[in-house]
Design a protein around this motif. Structure first.
Motif, PDB file in Angstrom:
ATOM      1  N   LEU A 263       1.021  -1.327  -0.012  1.00 55.91           N
ATOM      2  CA  LEU A 263       0.063   0.063  -0.071  1.00 55.91           C
ATOM      3  C   LEU A 263       0.762   1.181   0.128  1.00 55.91           C
ATOM      4  N   SER A 264       0.461   2.252  -0.905  1.00 57.36           N
ATOM      5  CA  SER A 264       1.168   3.521  -1.043  1.00 57.36           C
ATOM      6  C   SER A 264       0.374   4.416  -0.486  1.00 57.36           C
ATOM      7  N   GLN A 265       0.397   5.025   0.612  1.00 63.51           N
ATOM      8  CA  GLN A 265      -0.241   6.046   1.306  1.00 63.51           C
ATOM      9  C   GLN A 265       0.390   7.430   1.074  1.00 63.51           C
ATOM     10  N   ASP A 266      -0.284   8.019   0.023  1.00 59.41           N
ATOM     11  CA  ASP A 266       0.427   9.438  -0.435  1.00 59.41           C
ATOM     12  C   ASP A 266      -0.281  10.550  -0.269  1.00 59.41           C
ATOM     13  N   ALA A 267       0.363  11.646  -0.157  1.00 59.18           N
ATOM     14  CA  ALA A 267      -0.256  13.039   0.393  1.00 59.18           C
ATOM     15  C   ALA A 267      -0.283  13.683  -0.987  1.00 59.18           C
ATOM     16  N   VAL A 268      -1.408  14.278  -1.286  1.00 59.53           N
ATOM     17  CA  VAL A 268      -1.928  15.254  -2.542  1.00 59.53           C
ATOM     18  C   VAL A 268      -2.211  16.731  -2.008  1.00 59.53           C
ATOM     19  N   LEU A 269      -1.686  17.546  -2.641  1.00 58.69           N
ATOM     20  CA  LEU A 269      -2.056  18.969  -2.319  1.00 58.69           C
ATOM     21  C   LEU A 269      -1.995  19.555  -3.934  1.00 58.69           C
ATOM     22  N   TRP A 270      -3.123  20.259  -4.095  1.00 53.17           N
ATOM     23  CA  TRP A 270      -3.557  21.212  -5.298  1.00 53.17           C
ATOM     24  C   TRP A 270      -3.273  22.597  -4.943  1.00 53.17           C
ATOM     25  N   VAL A 271      -2.462  23.431  -5.862  1.00 48.80           N
ATOM     26  CA  VAL A 271      -2.129  24.702  -5.655  1.00 48.80           C
ATOM     27  C   VAL A 271      -2.525  25.300  -7.280  1.00 48.80           C
TER      28      VAL A 271
END
Lengths: 277, 119
Positions: A263-271
């Motif tokens: 499992l890859s738990q990623d963090a995403v933020l949109w700018v």
């Protein structure tokens, strides 16, 4: 096989087995991030490759979709569950193949107050067959209404999260953006980060990408900009073009297996960057 | 404070540097984080005969307790009050054209035309 050959083989095998998640990005698209009061807010949630616009991935209904809003530095943040607004749609990729996605039209009168709105999606893990692993991208998009700031720089306590060091909704084209990659609330040193430009804007009414690509690639390596956070988990990227930029910190969450697979738990933020006119 | 700065004053270049540092610190303490903030004001039509206005500052500072005025277009004062602890103020929608004024700290001022009410 020589020593050098064995090394190259091992590196190739490692990349194939546990490499980056092929620039998957969970979209949480609100139109404009910096808004004036009175406009309707409609969001698109889709699992995509935002630069090429394809392939789209099937998105299961997100179990977590909410906003944490705050007007002013001294106010208390207010968390509002938004899952009741999720409507399933089929969003068409640029390859003319569609996949399940979601839109959320928020009631104008409930979401007109000034301040910061930190929208969050906590999706279920997505099985990526080509990599035989699950991907779970905890995604944030920060919207501001009216200019009064609030909680844009506050954590929402996700397993994998990017803490903005600048307002994600107020960036000039040509500026830079910095943030801190967090793993379970703690800075993640040397985290692998991928950045993609949203090369077409979504058309929510038509449930597809609209218009021609804004950018032509000079070389395949430019499709996904790759970098790492520093020893303190901090990163800085440039914003050379107006529009939306997705930032994904890969495999920084604490959970590494799901249903017996990686499992890859990623963090995403949109700018969003906007031109000086 | 001046006495505190001069008492037991260090001498020489190092002394001047220390005194300058202390003086700079004192000045910063007096002026605080004098943020270059701007006043912001938004008003909404509640569709029930009332209007709600929200005021604040571009750095997130609060408008609580600061003055709000509602005037007719002719400048006649309709009412004057203060923003509540949550930075909002509601009033009965005037039957004439009106302007809302937020008179903030350090003479910060911004107005909102009643014709521009958001829904």
């Amino acid at each position: 096989m020589t020593g050098r050959g064995r090394f190259a083989f091992v590196v190739a095998a490692l990349l194939a087995a546990g490499g980056p998640a092929s620039a998957h990005f969970l979209l949480l698209y609100p139109g404009d991030a910096a808004r004036m009061p009175g406009g309707a807010i409609e969001l698109l949630i889709a699992f995509a490759h935002p630069f090429p616009g394809a392939p789209m991935m099937e998105l299961e209904k997100p179990p977590g979709f909410y906003v944490v809003r705050q007007r002013g530095a001294e106010a208390k943040p207010e968390k509002i569950d938004l899952t009741r607004f999720l409507q399933r749609i089929d969003f068409m990729g640029t390859d003319e193949k569609s996949a399940a996605a979601y839109r959320a039209a928020l009631p104008r009168q409930e979401f007109r107050s000034t301040g910061d709105y930190v929208f969050v999606v906590e999706p279920a893990p997505f099985y990526e067959a080509t990599e035989d692993k699950y991907i779970q991208q905890f995604t944030k998009t920060v919207v501001n209404i009216g200019g009064v700031p609030g909680n844009w720089d506050q954590d929402v306590h996700l397993p994998a999260e990017i803490r903005p060091l600048a307002k994600p909704y107020a960036n000039w084209t040509g500026g830079v953006f910095s943030g801190v990659v967090l793993s379970d609330g703690k800075p993640a040193p040397f985290a692998e980060i991928e950045v993609q430009y949203m090369n077409r804007d979504p058309d929510l009414a038509a449930a597809r990408w609209q218009g021609e690509p804004k950018v032509k690639l000079p070389h395949p390596a430019f499709e996904t900009v790759s970098l790492r956070s520093d020893a303190a988990g901090v990163f800085t990227i440039g914003l050379p073009k107006a529009g939306w930029w997705g930032i994904a910190a890969l495999a920084v969450g604490p959970e590494t297996t799901f249903q017996g697979k990686r499992l890859s738990q990623d963090a995403v933020l949109w700018v969003q960057a906007r031109d000086m006119k | 404070m001046v006495e505190a700065l001069t008492r037991g004053r260090p001498t020489g270049v190092r002394g001047i540097a220390i005194s300058c540092a202390i003086a700079a610190g004192w000045l910063l303490a007096q002026t605080g984080g004098a943020a270059a903030h701007s006043p912001l004001l938004s008003c909404f039509d509640n569709d029930d005969g009332t209007v709600t206005c929200e005021a604040g500052y571009s750095d997130g500072a609060s408008s609580a307790g600061q003055t709000v005025r509602v005037r007719e277009a002719s400048n006649r004062l309709i009412l004057e009050s203060v923003f509540g602890s949550d930075g909002t103020f509601s009033f009965k929608k005037p039957e004439v054209s009106f302007v809302v004024e937020f008179i903030g700290d350090s003479s910060h001022f911004v107005s909102f035309d009643g014709e521009d009410l958001a829904k």
